[in-house]
Design a protein around this motif. Structure first.
Motif, PDB file in Angstrom:
ATOM      1  N   ALA A 146       1.590  11.387   6.271  1.00  0.00           N
ATOM      2  CA  ALA A 146       2.945  11.066   6.747  1.00  0.00           C
ATOM      3  C   ALA A 146       3.871  10.828   5.562  1.00  0.00           C
ATOM      4  O   ALA A 146       4.986  11.356   5.504  1.00  0.00           O
ATOM      5  CB  ALA A 146       2.913   9.839   7.654  1.00  0.00           C
ATOM      6  N   PHE A 147       3.422  10.012   4.609  1.00  0.00           N
ATOM      7  CA  PHE A 147       4.262   9.718   3.445  1.00  0.00           C
ATOM      8  C   PHE A 147       4.484  10.983   2.605  1.00  0.00           C
ATOM      9  O   PHE A 147       5.525  11.164   1.989  1.00  0.00           O
ATOM     10  CB  PHE A 147       3.637   8.617   2.583  1.00  0.00           C
ATOM     11  N   ASN A 148       3.452  11.842   2.597  1.00  0.00           N
ATOM     12  CA  ASN A 148       3.573  13.094   1.846  1.00  0.00           C
ATOM     13  C   ASN A 148       4.760  13.920   2.339  1.00  0.00           C
ATOM     14  O   ASN A 148       5.429  14.591   1.555  1.00  0.00           O
ATOM     15  CB  ASN A 148       2.282  13.910   1.989  1.00  0.00           C
ATOM     16  N   LEU A 149       4.997  13.858   3.647  1.00  0.00           N
ATOM     17  CA  LEU A 149       6.103  14.624   4.224  1.00  0.00           C
ATOM     18  C   LEU A 149       7.441  14.188   3.647  1.00  0.00           C
ATOM     19  O   LEU A 149       8.357  14.992   3.493  1.00  0.00           O
ATOM     20  CB  LEU A 149       6.124  14.452   5.751  1.00  0.00           C
ATOM     21  N   ILE A 150       7.571  12.880   3.340  1.00  0.00           N
ATOM     22  CA  ILE A 150       8.835  12.431   2.735  1.00  0.00           C
ATOM     23  C   ILE A 150       8.716  12.380   1.215  1.00  0.00           C
ATOM     24  O   ILE A 150       9.497  11.719   0.532  1.00  0.00           O
ATOM     25  CB  ILE A 150       9.302  11.065   3.308  1.00  0.00           C
ATOM     26  N   GLY A 151       7.702  13.042   0.686  1.00  0.00           N
ATOM     27  CA  GLY A 151       7.613  13.214  -0.764  1.00  0.00           C
ATOM     28  C   GLY A 151       6.952  12.095  -1.520  1.00  0.00           C
ATOM     29  O   GLY A 151       7.059  12.016  -2.743  1.00  0.00           O
ATOM     30  N   ILE A 152       6.293  11.196  -0.815  1.00  0.00           N
ATOM     31  CA  ILE A 152       5.617  10.108  -1.522  1.00  0.00           C
ATOM     32  C   ILE A 152       4.115  10.323  -1.473  1.00  0.00           C
ATOM     33  O   ILE A 152       3.529  10.501  -0.409  1.00  0.00           O
ATOM     34  CB  ILE A 152       5.960   8.740  -0.890  1.00  0.00           C
ATOM     35  N   ASP A 153       3.525  10.351  -2.670  1.00  0.00           N
ATOM     36  CA  ASP A 153       2.086  10.517  -2.786  1.00  0.00           C
ATOM     37  C   ASP A 153       1.537   9.289  -3.473  1.00  0.00           C
ATOM     38  O   ASP A 153       2.081   8.844  -4.485  1.00  0.00           O
ATOM     39  CB  ASP A 153       1.803  11.784  -3.617  1.00  0.00           C
ATOM     40  N   PHE A 154       0.483   8.663  -2.913  1.00  0.00           N
ATOM     41  CA  PHE A 154      -0.007   7.411  -3.487  1.00  0.00           C
ATOM     42  C   PHE A 154      -1.143   7.627  -4.475  1.00  0.00           C
ATOM     43  O   PHE A 154      -1.575   6.688  -5.130  1.00  0.00           O
ATOM     44  CB  PHE A 154      -0.469   6.463  -2.367  1.00  0.00           C
ATOM     45  N   PHE A 155      -1.692   8.853  -4.553  1.00  0.00           N
ATOM     46  CA  PHE A 155      -2.831   9.071  -5.434  1.00  0.00           C
ATOM     47  C   PHE A 155      -2.338   9.489  -6.817  1.00  0.00           C
ATOM     48  O   PHE A 155      -1.522  10.396  -6.943  1.00  0.00           O
ATOM     49  CB  PHE A 155      -3.768  10.131  -4.842  1.00  0.00           C
ATOM     50  N   ASP A 156      -2.843   8.771  -7.835  1.00  0.00           N
ATOM     51  CA  ASP A 156      -2.430   9.038  -9.209  1.00  0.00           C
ATOM     52  C   ASP A 156      -0.912   9.131  -9.341  1.00  0.00           C
ATOM     53  O   ASP A 156      -0.380  10.113  -9.899  1.00  0.00           O
ATOM     54  CB  ASP A 156      -3.113  10.311  -9.739  1.00  0.00           C
ATOM     55  N   SER A 157      -0.222   8.137  -8.839  1.00  0.00           N
ATOM     56  CA  SER A 157       1.237   8.138  -8.924  1.00  0.00           C
ATOM     57  C   SER A 157       1.736   6.702  -9.059  1.00  0.00           C
ATOM     58  O   SER A 157       0.991   5.745  -8.821  1.00  0.00           O
ATOM     59  CB  SER A 157       1.848   8.752  -7.661  1.00  0.00           C
ATOM     60  N   ILE A 158       3.011   6.566  -9.449  1.00  0.00           N
ATOM     61  CA  ILE A 158       3.586   5.224  -9.564  1.00  0.00           C
ATOM     62  C   ILE A 158       3.555   4.526  -8.208  1.00  0.00           C
ATOM     63  O   ILE A 158       3.280   3.322  -8.121  1.00  0.00           O
ATOM     64  CB  ILE A 158       5.035   5.308 -10.102  1.00  0.00           C
ATOM     65  N   ALA A 159       3.794   5.288  -7.138  1.00  0.00           N
ATOM     66  CA  ALA A 159       3.756   4.702  -5.795  1.00  0.00           C
ATOM     67  C   ALA A 159       2.407   4.033  -5.543  1.00  0.00           C
ATOM     68  O   ALA A 159       2.328   2.946  -4.963  1.00  0.00           O
ATOM     69  CB  ALA A 159       4.045   5.761  -4.741  1.00  0.00           C
ATOM     70  N   GLY A 160       1.324   4.708  -5.980  1.00  0.00           N
ATOM     71  CA  GLY A 160      -0.007   4.132  -5.806  1.00  0.00           C
ATOM     72  C   GLY A 160      -0.173   2.847  -6.594  1.00  0.00           C
ATOM     73  O   GLY A 160      -0.736   1.856  -6.105  1.00  0.00           O
ATOM     74  N   ILE A 161       0.345   2.856  -7.857  1.00  0.00           N
ATOM     75  CA  ILE A 161       0.262   1.651  -8.671  1.00  0.00           C
ATOM     76  C   ILE A 161       0.998   0.504  -7.964  1.00  0.00           C
ATOM     77  O   ILE A 161       0.503  -0.629  -7.873  1.00  0.00           O
ATOM     78  CB  ILE A 161       0.888   1.892 -10.067  1.00  0.00           C
ATOM     79  N   VAL A 162       2.177   0.844  -7.428  1.00  0.00           N
ATOM     80  CA  VAL A 162       3.005  -0.191  -6.793  1.00  0.00           C
ATOM     81  C   VAL A 162       2.291  -0.795  -5.586  1.00  0.00           C
ATOM     82  O   VAL A 162       2.240  -2.022  -5.445  1.00  0.00           O
ATOM     83  CB  VAL A 162       4.377   0.382  -6.384  1.00  0.00           C
ATOM     84  N   ILE A 163       1.719   0.065  -4.718  1.00  0.00           N
ATOM     85  CA  ILE A 163       1.104  -0.564  -3.533  1.00  0.00           C
ATOM     86  C   ILE A 163      -0.153  -1.344  -3.920  1.00  0.00           C
ATOM     87  O   ILE A 163      -0.474  -2.356  -3.300  1.00  0.00           O
ATOM     88  CB  ILE A 163       0.807   0.422  -2.372  1.00  0.00           C
ATOM     89  N   ALA A 164      -0.872  -0.890  -4.955  1.00  0.00           N
ATOM     90  CA  ALA A 164      -2.032  -1.670  -5.405  1.00  0.00           C
ATOM     91  C   ALA A 164      -1.568  -3.049  -5.880  1.00  0.00           C
ATOM     92  O   ALA A 164      -2.144  -4.088  -5.520  1.00  0.00           O
ATOM     93  CB  ALA A 164      -2.765  -0.942  -6.521  1.00  0.00           C
ATOM     94  N   MET A 165      -0.518  -3.066  -6.709  1.00  0.00           N
ATOM     95  CA  MET A 165      -0.003  -4.347  -7.213  1.00  0.00           C
ATOM     96  C   MET A 165       0.537  -5.205  -6.063  1.00  0.00           C
ATOM     97  O   MET A 165       0.316  -6.414  -6.009  1.00  0.00           O
ATOM     98  CB  MET A 165       1.112  -4.096  -8.229  1.00  0.00           C
ATOM     99  N   LEU A 166       1.267  -4.538  -5.148  1.00  0.00           N
ATOM    100  CA  LEU A 166       1.853  -5.259  -4.014  1.00  0.00           C
ATOM    101  C   LEU A 166       0.768  -5.958  -3.202  1.00  0.00           C
ATOM    102  O   LEU A 166       0.891  -7.140  -2.844  1.00  0.00           O
ATOM    103  CB  LEU A 166       2.618  -4.260  -3.137  1.00  0.00           C
ATOM    104  N   PHE A 167      -0.321  -5.204  -2.946  1.00  0.00           N
ATOM    105  CA  PHE A 167      -1.381  -5.748  -2.100  1.00  0.00           C
ATOM    106  C   PHE A 167      -1.981  -7.018  -2.707  1.00  0.00           C
ATOM    107  O   PHE A 167      -2.132  -8.031  -2.031  1.00  0.00           O
ATOM    108  CB  PHE A 167      -2.468  -4.701  -1.888  1.00  0.00           C
TER     109      PHE A 167
END
Lengths: 348, 264, 264, 348
Positions: free
Chosen positions: B123-144
C-alpha cells in the motif's frame, strides 16, 4: 434568569438529585451546604463543565443543558482562583476577550474598567504566583467579569482568604453586585456569609435541596433539622447599623435597638450567642450595654443546660444552667431581663 | 563540635564505595575513550564524508521520528492524562511494550508488517514510500522503539495541568482546541520537550531495529559496526567517539535550553 | 439527557484518531507476527536447542546483570535519595547517560576499557575473567545499558520513604544497617523490584552493545540477526516470535506478582 | 537528667542559638513556642537525629553530643506518629526490643504491659493505616516506651488530634507520667496545654530560649513581650476542681472559689476571658453563677476598650468599652463587682 429543573448529577460516591432552582435576573443567590455536599459540582454542571445525568438547565428562557460551556456565557470563579499560571494578571483578565478576537481598544477599555472597579491596576503585570490570596481573588473575579457573563458562579470565594481580608472582600462582593447587577450564584458552607450576601438562599444537603427562601425565612422558619442545625446556634437579626445622636453605635431592628461595637454601617445582620446572654429577675446595672425586659415563652430542656426563648419582641434564645434556672425559679410566662455586652453582638 | 550522624557511619561509607564502583563503570569507559582519542584522528574522522553523512542521517531520521511522535503521541498522551475508560491500564501497558521487547525482534516484526511483500508495504509502495533499506524504514524503526518516551513524558506533563484551568478557559469562550493550544500545551510544554529530547536521543541510539529494516543507507551505528567488523576496534573507535560527542553535546545543550526556559 | 462535554467534541475525536494510529503502529506488528505464526513451526523452533540455549543464555546473562545492578545500584540510589552534595545534579545526569549514548558506541567504549588489550581486561584476565566473546562480556554490556533503570526506580522508591521512619528506628536502637534493611528496603521494595524487572527486560532487549563485546556465545538477538542475515525474514521470524513471547510473558507475570504484592 | 549546653543548630532558614536547658530526672518538661520556631529540630538534636553545629548535650552526667542515636536510649514520638507502615501495631511496638534481640518471653511481657497501660490490646494485629489518630498516637507512645527510655521526647503530641480526643489524651499523658516517671520533654505551641502538663516550661521563640520557669512563673511573671503575648489573653488560675456539699462543682484556688461546668476533677487550671467578665457597682442577681467584690487596681487604656485589673484577690483582668467605663465612672481604687457565668470558665 437561570432555571435548574430536576437536575440529577452523579458524583461517584453520591448523587445530587431533584435539584430545582430558579434564580432571577440580577439576583445574588446563595447555595448553602456543608463541605462535601457537591456544591462545586453543582456549579460546574450549571456551567456545562460536568456531565449531567438527567434534568434540564434553562438560561433566559432557552434550554442549555447540552450546550457547550463556551457558548453559555456563564463565568466561574473557583475557591482557589485557578489563574492561568503562565499568563500575567492582565493576560489572565483579557483571556476571554482575546479568544473572542475583540479589537485592541476594547481590551484596553475593559482592562481599565476592571482594574479600577477592583483596585488592581498596580498588579497588572505581575505573575499569579507572586500575588497574595486577596489579589488572586480579585484577578479571578475580573477575569470572570471580563466577558460580561449572564451568570457569575462563585465557588466559596471567601473561604480561602484569611479572616482579616474576608470581611473586606465580603463587603466588596456586595458592592460589586449592587453596581453590576450580574446574576450571581455563590456557594458557601458559612451560614453568616449566606445571610449577609444572599437575596435568596438554597440549603443543599444529603444530595438534595432542603429549603429555598430569603435569609429571614431560612433562619426563622427552618423546615428541617438539617437546616435548623445551621440556624440554631445563634440569635440572628436583620437590621441597620446607625450612629445615635449620643455617639453610640446601635443595631436597629424593627422592634428594638442593640448597642454594638463595629466599624460597619448600613443594612446588615447581627448575631448573639445564646451562652453570652445573662438572665435576671430585675434590671442589672453593669458594664453590659444591652439589657431588655421580656417574657419567657418556651423552655427546652437539654439536661444540665436549658434553652429559654425570651420574647421582647423579637425572640432571644438564651442558654442557662439547670442550677441557675432552679435557683431563680424561672418558669414559662415569667417576666425576666436579658443582658449582654455590646462586644457580644457580632455584626456581619 | 560539628557532627553529621548520617554521613560518618560505616554504612554510608560502604554505600559510597559500592555506588562509586557502578558510577565509575558508567563514566570511565566513555571518558577514557574520549580522552584517549588522538585529536588529529578525530578531526580526520570528522571530515570523512562517510562519517558525516551517516551521523547527519542519524540525527535527521531521529528528528523526523520525533516530529511524528510529537504529532501522534501528544494527542494520545492528552487522552490518557484526561480520561478514564475501561482497559486504560492495558493500553498504557501496551504503549510501554517497545521498551521491553528485544529490538531485533521488534525490527523483524516491523519488517514483517511494512516489508515489500506485506500488505501495508505494498500500500505504501503505491504512494512511493518503501520501508526496506530506506530512510522511511530507519524512521519507523526509530519511531517504534522511542515513542513510549514521548507519550509517557507528555502524559505526566498533562496530568500536572489542573483540568480546571481548561474548564475556566472554556467558560471564557474557548473551544476545546483553543483550551488545548492556549492552556494545556503551554503548561505541559516542558514535559513534552523533555519527552521529545529523550525520544530523539533514543532514536539516535537505536541500532538493532534499524539494521533489520535498513542496513543501507547507513546510520552512524551501522557504519561504526561495519568498520568494527571489517577493520577492528581501532578503526571503529574515532567514529564512535565522534558519535558519542555529538549525542552528549546535543543532549546537554537541549537540556540546558529546557532548564533555562524553566527559569524565565 | 446524558451529556459528556469532554468526550463528544471534535477535538477528542481527532485525538482518538491520531492516538489510535500510533497505538496501532505499536501493537499491530507484534500482534500480527504472533498471530500469523504457524504453531507447528513455532513448536519446532521452541524445541531447537540452538534457540533454547540462546534464549536461556539471554535470560541468564540479563539476570546476572540485574543482580549486579541490585547490589551496586541500590546503595547508590539510597545515597542519591537521602543526601545532598555539591555536583549531585551532575552525578544524576551522568547516571542516565547510558540511555542516550548510542549502544554501538557504548559497546565500543566497553570493549576499549575491558577488552583483552586494555589494562582492566588484563587485570580481570588474571582472575580468569575474559570479557571478549564470553558471558562476562554479555553481562557487562547489558549492565551498562540497563543500570539507569534500577538506580532511578530505587531512588524514587527511597525518596517516598519518610526519613523520620529511619530516625525513629535509630532511637529504638537500630544501627544504620538495621534501619536500612528493616525499614528502608522493605518500604522501597516494590520500586526496587520494578526497577529490577525493567533492568532485566532492558538487558534481554540489548543487541548492539552485546555484539561488539560478544558475538559468541550468541544471545537470542544475535541468533535471530544471524538467521535473518543468512536465511532471510521467514527463517528468522519464528525465533523472534518466541523471544517476544518469552519476554512479554515474563514481564506480565512479574508485573502481576508485583501488583499482587501491593494488595496484600 | 538531661542538660543542653549552649546548643547551636542550623535550620537553613534560621538558627537555634544558645539553647540551655536542664531537665531533672522524672520531670515533665515543656518547650513552648510558636509554629516554625524549630521545636522539632531541637528534639531531633537532643535525640542525635539532627547535626549540632556547636554546644553539648549531657545525659545523666555523660556527654552524648556525638553519640549515635541508637546508643542514647532517648525515644521520640512525632506529631504525626510516623508508625512503620509495613508492620502491625504489635510489631511496631516490639521493633526496639527485637532489634535488641530480647528473649521472646520479655517481648510478650512488655507488649502485655504496654497494651494494658494504654488500653490498646484490641488493635494489636491491625495495620497502622487502619487506626484512628488517637490509636496511632497510643501505638507510637507504646513503641517509644517499649525500650524503657531514659528520656521521652514528644513532638506536639496533641495537635494532630481532634478537640474531643485531645482532652482525654492530655489527661492520659499526665497519668502515664505520674505512673512511669520517665523524664519527658514535650514541645507544643499551645499555652494551656503547657500550663496543664508542665513541671517546668521553657518558652522558645526567635531562635532562642526566652524564659524558663514553672507554669505559674511563666503566666504571672512573663519576662518579655514575647512570653507575655502567650500569657496575656486570659486570666489563668491554678487550683483544684471539687464538688461542694450542695452538689455544685467549684474550682478552688488559694483565695477564692469559682463555680464551673466540667467533668474533670483534681488539681487543674482555669481560665476566664477578660471580655466575658461583667463589671457592676452593686452585686447582680442573675443567672451568672460567679459574682465577686473587688477593687480596681489598674486601668490600661486601649482606645475604644479598656483593660481593668480588679483585685479580689486574686487579680482579674476585665475588658470594658470606654463608654461603659465613663458612664459608670469607673476609677482606680473603686470597689466593684465582677460577674461571669459558670460556663465562661475554661478548665484544663
Amino acid at each position: 434568569m437561570i432555571q435548574v429543573k430536576n437536575l440529577y448529577v452523579d458524583l461517584g460516591d453520591f448523587q445530587l438529585q431533584d435539584i430545582n432552582l430558579t434564580v432571577d435576573e440580577g439576583e445574588y443567590f446563595i447555595v448553602l451546604g456543608p463541605t462535601g455536599a457537591g456544591k462545586t459540582v453543582l456549579l460546574e454542571s450549571i456551567a456545562g463543565l460536568y456531565p449531567v445525568k438527567s434534568g434540564q438547565i434553562w438560561l433566559r428562557g432557552k434550554e442549555v443543558t447540552s450546550l457547550e460551556p463556551e457558548k453559555r456565557n456563564i463565568s466561574i470563579v473557583y475557591q482557589d482562583h485557578v489563574l492561568f499560571p503562565h499568563l500575567s494578571a492582565a493576560e489572565n483578565i483579557l483571556f476571554g476577550l482575546k479568544i473572542h478576537r475583540r479589537p485592541k481598544q476594547e481590551l484596553v477599555k475593559v482592562l481599565d474598567w476592571l482594574s479600577d472597579l477592583l483596585g488592581i491596576a498596580h498588579i497588572m503585570d505581575r505573575s499569579p504566583d507572586t500575588l497574595s490570596g486577596g489579589e488572586r481573588q480579585k484577578v479571578a473575579l475580573a477575569r470572570a467579569l471580563s466577558t460580561k457573563p449572564e451568570v457569575l458562579l462563585l465557588d466559596e470565594p471567601l473561604s480561602a482568604l484569611d479572616p482579616e481580608t474576608r470581611e473586606g472582600v465580603q463587603k466588596e462582593l456586595r458592592q460589586l453586585h449592587n453596581q453590576l447587577k450580574v446574576t450571581t450564584i455563590h456557594v458557601t458552607h458559612d451560614f453568616e456569609e449566606a445571610i449577609a450576601l444572599g437575596d435568596h438562599i438554597a440549603v443543599l444537603g444529603e444530595g438534595c435541596i432542603k429549603q429555598v427562601g430569603t435569609p429571614e425565612q431560612i433562619f426563622h422558619q427552618p423546615n428541617s433539622e438539617f437546616v435548623a442545625h445551621f440556624a440554631m446556634a445563634r440569635n440572628i437579626f436583620t437590621g441597620e447599623v446607625v450612629e445615635r445622636d449620643d455617639g453610640s453605635t446601635v443595631f436597629r431592628t424593627e422592634d428594638t435597638e442593640l448597642e454594638v461595637v463595629t466599624d460597619l454601617r448600613g443594612k446588615l445582620h447581627a448575631s448573639v450567642r445564646p451562652e453570652d446572654i445573662l438572665i435576671s429577675p430585675e434590671p442589672l446595672r453593669s458594664t453590659a450595654r444591652n439589657s431588655f425586659c421580656g417574657t419567657i415563652t418556651h423552655i427546652a430542656d437539654r439536661g444540665s443546660t436549658l434553652y429559654l426563648t425570651v420574647n421582647l419582641p423579637p425572640d432571644f434564645i438564651c442558654l442557662v444552667t439547670r442550677r441557675s434556672c432552679e435557683e431563680m425559679r424561672l418558669t414559662k410566662g415569667q417576666k425576666v431581663y436579658i443582658t449582654f455586652k455590646a462586644s457580644a453582638v457580632h455584626i456581619f | 563540635m560539628v557532627k553529621k550522624w548520617f554521613a560518618t557511619n560505616n554504612m554510608t561509607i560502604t554505600f559510597i564505595l559500592l555506588g562509586g564502583i557502578i558510577f565509575l563503570f558508567i563514566i570511565v569507559p566513555l571518558l577514557k575513550m574520549i580522552v584517549a582519542s588522538d585529536p588529529k584522528i578525530l578531526l580526520d574522522t570528522a571530515l570523512d564524508s562517510e562519517v558525516i553523512n551517516s551521523i547527519g542521517l542519524t540525527l535527521y531520521a531521529a528528528l523526523i521520528a520525533t516530529v511524528i511522535g510529537f504529532l501522534l503521541g501528544v494527542p494520545l498522551a492528552y487522552l490518557l492524562a484526561r480520561f478514564d475508560f475501561p482497559g486504560k491500564n492495558l493500553v498504557e501497558g501496551l504503549i510501554d511494550v517497545p521498551i521491553v521487547v528485544p529490538h531485533i525482534a521488534a525490527g523483524i516484526a516491523l519488517l514483517f508488517v511494512f516489508g515489500r511483500s506485506s500488505l501495508a508495504g505494498k500500500a505504501f509502495n503505491l504512494i512511493g514510500i518503501d520501508f526496506f533499506d530506506s530512510i522511511a524504514g530507519i524512521v519507523i524503526a526509530m519511531l517504534f522503539v522511542s515513542i513510549p518516551f514521548m507519550i509517557d513524558s507528555a502524559k505526566e506533563g498533562f496530568k500536572k495541568v489542573d483540568v480546571r484551568l481548561e474548564k475556566v478557559s472554556r467558560t471564557l469562550g474557548a473551544s476545546p482546541w483553543q483550551a488545548f493550544f492556549k492552556i494545556s500545551i503551554p503548561l505541559a510544554w516542558r514535559s513534552i520537550v523533555a519527552g521529545g529530547v529523550m525520544m530523539w536521543a533514543r532514536g539516535i541510539s537505536e541500532f538493532a531495529a534499524v539494521i533489520i529494516l535498513a542496513y543501507h543507507p547507513m546510520v552512524a551505528s551501522t557504519l561504526i559496526y561495519e568498520r568494527f567488523e571489517t577493520y577492528g576496534l581501532d578503526y571503529a573507535r574515532p567514529a564512535a567517539v565522534l558519535l558519542i560527542l555529538v549525542c552528549l553535546i546535543s543532549f546537554i545543550v537541549l537540556r540546558l535550553l529546557l532548564y533555562r526556559g524553566q527559569k524565565t
